[in-house]
Enzyme design. Structure first.
Site: not given
Ligand code: ITT
Length: 205
Positions: A10, A13, A70, A160, A187
């Site tokens: 991501n 992130k 995560d 979100y 985070r």
């Molecule tokens: P990786 O697994 O490759 O790290 P991912 O986007 O799939 O990437 P996650 O499985 O941890 O990551 O899913 C987290 C989801 O939660 C992410 O896709 C967003 O929809 C939401 N999310 C997490 N942190 C967020 C943030 O800081 N702001 C907004 N949405 C967030």
């Protein structure tokens, strides 16, 4: 310089984590800079399970210390959903990125239609796993409490962010300056808790 590999694909992130770890005398690189890292199936039932799985996979493939995040959104009126399903709440067939993000938060707004302001409480949760090649693994977490707005607000951030209003603010994460998000977010809090662990792994303390 010691190297920390971020076990995430991501991009948003990665930018946030790099911004927050900026002051450390370590090189922070994304796992996409390595070839041959196996696809990671995130089918754990908890943030912890998924974070550990991502960190171990990347450490085994790169031979470096790795950090996995995560995270997700827990909405009280939906009994904690979308939680670990946050990334795929509106379905896995929607292309990742802005299109998936919009579908996810629009589904959330739809489900919360008619839910009053005081009942829209929610929190972002972030679990960070740090894995070292010797098999050592540490977990920390950070939480950011807030509420879900009635309409999307702002264009920054990801996921979100346009519908999440952190406590103490009256705009969403997507409308607030990045440095505010990077100070109070789930985070940022998890990374702050992980600093002594990262420093310990790299003998910086
Ligand atoms: P990786 O697994 O490759 O790290 P991912 O986007 O799939 O990437 P996650 O499985 O941890 O990551 O899913 C987290 C989801 O939660 C992410 O896709 C967003 O929809 C939401 N999310 C997490 N942190 C967020 C943030 O800081 N702001 C907004 N949405 C967030």
């Amino acid at each position: 310089m010691p190297r920390l590999v971020l076990a995430t694909s991501n991009h948003s992130k990665i930018q946030e984590i790099k911004g927050i770890l900026d002051a450390l005398p370590i090189e922070v690189v994304a796992s996409s800079e390595y070839k041959g890292i196996p696809d990671i199936i995130e089918d754990g039932e908890t943030f912890e399970d998924n974070a550990i799985c991502k960190a171990i996979t990347v450490t085994k493939a790169t031979g470096e210390v790795s950090l996995a995040d995560d995270s997700g959104l827990e909405v009280d009126a939906l009994h904690g959903a979308p939680g670990v399903y946050s990334a795929r709440f509106a379905g896995e067939n929607i292309p990742l990125g802005k299109e998936r993000d919009r579908a996810n938060y629009e589904k959330l707004l739809q489900l919360l239609k008619g839910v009053k302001d005081g009942k829209r409480t929610a929190r972002f949760r972030c679990v960070i796993a740090i894995a070292a090649p010797g098999g050592k693994i540490n977990l920390v977490q950070g939480v950011c409490e807030g509420k879900i707005g009635f309409l999307p607000d702002g264009t920054g951030g990801f996921g979100y962010d346009p519908v999440f209003i952190p406590n103490g603010q009256n705009r969403s994460f997507a409308a607030l300056p990045q440095d505010i998000k990077n100070t109070i977010s789930h985070r940022a809090r998890a990374l702050k808790a992980s600093l002594p662990i990262i420093k310990g792994f790299f003998h910086l303390i």
